[in-house]
Design an enzyme around this catalytic site. Structure first.
Site, PDB file in Angstrom:
ATOM      1  N   GLY A  28       0.811  -1.213   0.000  1.00 43.29           N
ATOM      2  CA  GLY A  28       0.000   0.000   0.000  1.00 43.29           C
ATOM      3  C   GLY A  28       0.836   1.251   0.000  1.00 43.29           C
ATOM      4  CE1 TYR A 198      -9.762   0.722   8.944  1.00 40.06           C
ATOM      5  CE2 TYR A 198      -9.771   1.663  11.151  1.00 40.06           C
ATOM      6  CZ  TYR A 198      -9.141   1.450   9.938  1.00 40.06           C
ATOM      7  OH  TYR A 198      -7.880   1.956   9.721  1.00 40.06           O
ATOM      8  CB  THR A 200     -13.484  -6.548  13.692  1.00 38.36           C
ATOM      9  OG1 THR A 200     -14.608  -6.330  14.553  1.00 38.36           O
ATOM     10  CG2 THR A 200     -13.205  -8.048  13.614  1.00 38.36           C
ATOM     11  CE  LYS A 202      -6.617  -2.009  10.305  1.00 38.01           C
ATOM     12  NZ  LYS A 202      -5.386  -1.855   9.492  1.00 38.01           N
ATOM     13  N   GLY A 231      -1.273   6.844  14.443  1.00 32.04           N
ATOM     14  CA  GLY A 231      -1.868   8.093  14.888  1.00 32.04           C
ATOM     15  C   GLY A 231      -3.046   8.438  13.994  1.00 32.04           C
TER      16      GLY A 231
END
Length: 324
Positions: A28, A198, A200, A202, A231
Site C-alpha cells: 500500500g 473496521y 475488528t 485492526k 496516529g
C-alpha cells in the site's frame, strides 16, 4: 487512527541507519503513510500500476532516490483483497528476490460499510471485504514470504522485522468469535457497525503480529514482529469517512476541528521506527509489541493481547485461506 502523541522523539531524517543491501517490501505504498515510509525504504506493493509509477516519479522528483546509498524502488503488483491474488504477488516477489529483511504490512482499506461482503476466489465463504483485505491479505502474504524471512534471519548479522499497521481505534472491536470465519463478520450494521467492523480488522492485525512473534520465538527465529497505530493521519482513507455514515462524519470533523490530524509524513514515523530503529531490534522488548507515536510501546485492548484469541485467529485464518 489514534491520538497524536505530544512529543516527537524520532526523526527519520537522522535516525534511520544505512539500509544498503537490504530488501524491503512495503504494501500500500503508492499513497499516504505507505508512500512516506517508502520515501525512506525501497519496495512498493500496490494494486494500480499507474498510481505506483506516479508515486515513484514523485519520489524521484523530491530527490529521495538520489545519492550513492539510495535504493531502487520497484513496483510489485499486489492486490490483498483475495488470497489467490495475494499468493500470486508473493510468488512473483520470490522469483525476483533471494532475501527479505523488512516486511511492512501497511496496506488496508477503510470507509467501507460493515455489510459489504465479498465471496473470495469463487469459494463459498462470505468474508467481509474489510476483513479479507485488512487481515487475511497480510496474513497470506506474510505466510507465503515466511520461508524467505526465516532464511534471511539465519544469516549472520541479520535484522528481520515484520511490521503490521493497526489503528488506535481497535478497542472499538465488538465481542468476536475468532474460531470461525462467520464469527469474523459484523453482526451489527449502521452507525456503529461500520466502526466496529473496521476495529475488528485492526484488532486482528495486533493479534496476528503477536502470534507471529510467538511462532518466531518458538522456532528460535531471529526476527521481530510488531504492530502499531500510526496516529490520526490525514490520508485518503480518512477523507472517505464522511461518506460512510454519520459516525464517520463525526470522527472526521472532530479530528479536523481539534487539530489532532497528523500529516502522512508524521504518520509514517512510527512505522519507520519499528522497521529501522536499532532499538526495535531487541526481541525481548519489542517482539510482539504494540507501538504508538512515535515508537512508544503501549498496551492494546484486552482482546488484542489475548494469546488464546491470537491462536484462534491464526488457525482460522489458515483454514479460510486454504479453502480459498
Amino acid at each position: 487512527m489514534g491520538i497524536l502523541a505530544s512529543t516527537q522523539k524520532y526523526n527519520p531524517s537522522t535516525d534511520i541507519p544505512n539500509l544498503k543491501g537490504k530488501v524491503i517490501l512495503v504494501t500500500g505504498a503508492n499513497a499516504g503513510i505507505g508512500y512516506e515510509a517508502l520515501a525512506e525504504l525501497v519496495y512498493m506493493g500496490a494494486r494500480n500500476e499507474g498510481r505506483a509509477v506516479g508515486a515513484i516519479s514523485r519520489l524521484k522528483a523530491n530527490g529521495y532516490l538520489d545519492g550513492p546509498d539510495a535504493g531502487e524502488v520497484v513496483w510489485l503488483e499486489l492486490d490483498l483483497s483475495t488470497p489467490g491474488r495475494t499468493r500470486r504477488a508473493a510468488e512473483e516477489f520470490l522469483k525476483r528476490e533471494t532475501r527479505l529483511d523488512i516486511l511492512i504490512n501497511n496496506a488496508g482499506i477503510g470507509g467501507v460499510p460493515a455489510e459489504a461482503f465479498t465471496t473470495v476466489d469463487d469459494s463459498k465463504i462470505p468474508i467481509g471485504i474489510l476483513m479479507s483485505t485488512n487481515h487475511l491479505g497480510p496474513f497470506v502474504l506474510t505466510n507465503a514470504l515466511l520461508p524467505l524471512l526465516k532464511k534471511t534471519a539465519a544469516e549472520s548479522g541479520s535484522d528481520i522485522r515484520v511490521v503490521t499497521v493497526s489503528s488506535g481505534i481497535h478497542p472499538q472491536c465488538p465481542k468476536m468469535d475468532w474460531k470461525s470465519a462467520d464469527g469474523w463478520n459484523p453482526k451489527q450494521t449502521g452507525l456503529f457497525g461500520d466502526l466496529g467492523a473496521y476495529a475488528t480488522t485492526k484488532t486482528a492485525n495486533i493479534l496476528f503480529a503477536k502470534e507471529l512473534q510467538r511462532i518466531f520465538d518458538q522456532e528460535n527465529v531471529n526476527a521481530v514482529s510488531m504492530s502499531l497505530s500510526p496516529g490520526t493521519v490525514d490520508t485518503e482513507s480518512f477523507h472517505s469517512l464522511p461518506s460512510v455514515n454519520w459516525n464517520g462524519f463525526i470522527i472526521y470533523y472532530l479530528s479536523k476541528v481539534t487539530g489532532l490530524l497528523m500529516t502522512p509524513a508524521q504518520g509514517s514515523y512510527t512505522t519507520l521506527f519499528a522497521a529501522t530503529s536499532p532499538k526495535a531490534r531487541d526481541r525481548r522488548t519489542y517482539g510482539g509489541a504494540y507501538l504508538v507515536p512515535y515508537g512508544k510501546i503501549a498496551e492494546p485492548s484486552k482482546v488484542a493481547k489475548d494469546p488464546v484469541a491470537a491462536r484462534d485467529l491464526w488457525e482460522t485464518s489458515e483454514r479460510v485461506a486454504a479453502a480459498m
